[in-house]
Design a protein around this motif. Structure first.
Motif, PDB file in Angstrom:
ATOM      1  N   CYS A  57      -1.143  -1.075   6.381  1.00 42.52           N
ATOM      2  CA  CYS A  57      -0.274  -2.096   6.777  1.00 42.52           C
ATOM      3  C   CYS A  57      -0.891  -3.051   7.770  1.00 42.52           C
ATOM      4  CB  CYS A  57       0.735  -0.945   7.897  1.00 42.52           C
ATOM      5  SG  CYS A  57       1.520   0.196   7.157  1.00 42.52           S
ATOM      6  N   ARG A  65       6.225  -0.045   6.236  1.00 43.04           N
ATOM      7  CA  ARG A  65       6.692   0.907   6.613  1.00 43.04           C
ATOM      8  C   ARG A  65       7.894   1.347   5.419  1.00 43.04           C
ATOM      9  NH1 ARG A  65       7.412  -0.582  11.909  1.00 43.04           N
ATOM     10  NH2 ARG A  65       9.448  -1.039  11.321  1.00 43.04           N
ATOM     11  N   ASP A  99       7.173   4.479   3.310  1.00 46.21           N
ATOM     12  CA  ASP A  99       7.940   5.584   3.526  1.00 46.21           C
ATOM     13  C   ASP A  99       9.069   5.677   2.722  1.00 46.21           C
ATOM     14  OD1 ASP A  99       6.237   6.295   5.500  1.00 46.21           O
ATOM     15  OD2 ASP A  99       7.445   5.433   7.132  1.00 46.21           O
TER      16      ASP A  99
END
Length: 381
Positions: free
Chosen positions: A108, A181, A185
């Motif tokens: 990230c 994210r 995820d």
């Protein structure tokens, strides 16, 4: 004997370009000087305009603050214009693929690559995998001006930047964090750039380790296995010509989304991301940098023009040299000679480039279909 060899060498033909008898890219006439040309239209034209307008300014006040004016040295003017153009794109986060807050890696984090090249001296300054500093092209200029090196990378490049007055700060954004994210995820890290690792990178996130098969496999590369994906990945590569002999080139990018941390593309590699030789011309490139850097397509294109090819012939030849080995490659090249004649060539996608020169009141964009698809008819809009 030496004279005999010299005579024989003069009789030998120069290396011929690949498939030059087939479709080549259209070479467009020069718009006049000064001139700026760069990869991509759309949001990237703010960079074209900024660089052109800086070149078009005739003079600047002396550092003493008096009324004496003096002309910018040609090489400095061109180099300054390219730096300003790329910095403008960095600040505007052009298409999310240049500057801060774009293309986060697996962890990230956004890192930046940038290059500047002076066409008069062939000196270069570049940074790769630059962390926590937003003005990547400015740091590249500091490498060019204040070191005898060509490329600095990673945390050491960040330390150099701070030593030279640049601010160390977070360069991720709320949007880049959210994007990462969702990829990690919600998307289970799909797609990614991992190969021959466990767990299966097609279904799971890491940490990864090499598979036993990979440890014992042949070192011969399987091109099908090494196919890569593109995720909104663009780059600005720019060439500026002032008409008085000054020429410079530069590149800035935040690289490929979801890249393996530490990955460096072709952007900061002289001859791949961009290249300028004031005796011949310049080139800017964008696309699958992991493949393109193996061919130094911008160096190839400039050297082809040195041998007498037009910008269109040189651009198409450089692209075909890559697609002959990597048919699924996505690539775009913009090429310009010292006269200001220009062309683009592409493979795998429809490419655009922007230019402004002479007395043009606005930037124009040229659309270039892929040469490995329909016949290339450059369309000026």
């Amino acid at each position: 004997m030496a004279n005999l060899w010299s005579s024989l060498l003069h009789l030998l033909p120069l290396a011929t370009p690949l498939s030059l008898s087939t479709t080549t890219a259209i070479t467009h006439p020069s718009p006049g000087f000064p001139m700026v040309i760069n990869t991509w239209g759309g949001p990237f034209t703010v960079a074209t305009d900024a660089a052109y307008e800086s070149l078009n300014a005739s003079a600047f006040l002396s550092p003493l603050g008096d009324n004496n004016s003096s002309r910018l040295a040609p090489k400095t003017a061109a180099l300054d214009a390219v730096q300003l153009g790329c910095a403008t794109c960095e600040a505007a986060q052009c298409d999310g693929s240049v500057g801060f807050g774009g293309s986060p890696d697996e962890q990230c984090e956004t890192t930046l690559d940038a290059l500047l090249m002076d066409g008069a001296t062939l000196n270069t300054g570049a940074v790769a995998a630059l962390r926590r500093v937003r003005d990547a092209v400015g740091v590249a200029r500091a490498v060019l001006d204040h070191t005898s090196h060509s490329l600095l990378a990673g945390d050491q490049a960040t330390a150099f930047a701070v030593q030279n007055g640049f601010v160390e700060e977070e360069i991720g954004t709320v949007d880049s964090a959210r994007s990462c994210r969702e990829w990690r995820d919600g998307g289970r890290c799909q797609p990614n750039y991992r190969l021959d690792v466990t767990p299966d990178p097609k279904t799971a996130c890491g940490p990864y380790a090499p598979t036993e098969q990979a440890k014992t496999s042949s070192l011969v590369e399987d091109n099908n296995k090494k196919k890569r994906y593109q995720v909104g990945h663009d780059t600005i590569s720019m060439i500026a010509l002032d008409g008085a002999g000054g020429m410079a080139a530069g590149t800035s990018t935040n690289g490929a989304s979801h890249k393996v941390p530490g990955r460096v593309g072709d952007g900061p590699i002289a001859g791949s991301g961009s290249y300028a030789d004031g005796e011949v011309g310049g080139c800017g490139a964008t696309g699958d940098g992991d493949v393109m850097m193996r061919f130094l397509p911008c160096y190839q294109a400039v050297e082809s023009m040195r041998r007498g090819l037009t910008p269109g012939e040189a651009a198409a030849d450089a692209v075909r040299r890559m697609t002959r080995r990597y048919p699924d490659l996505a690539a775009g090249l913009v090429v310009v000679n010292t006269k200001g004649e220009h062309a683009g060539a592409a493979a795998g996608w429809t490419f655009t480039y922007a230019f402004r020169g002479g007395g043009m009141g606005a930037t124009r964009v040229v659309t270039v279909p892929p040469i490995n698809g329909a016949e290339d008819h450059g369309v000026e809009i």
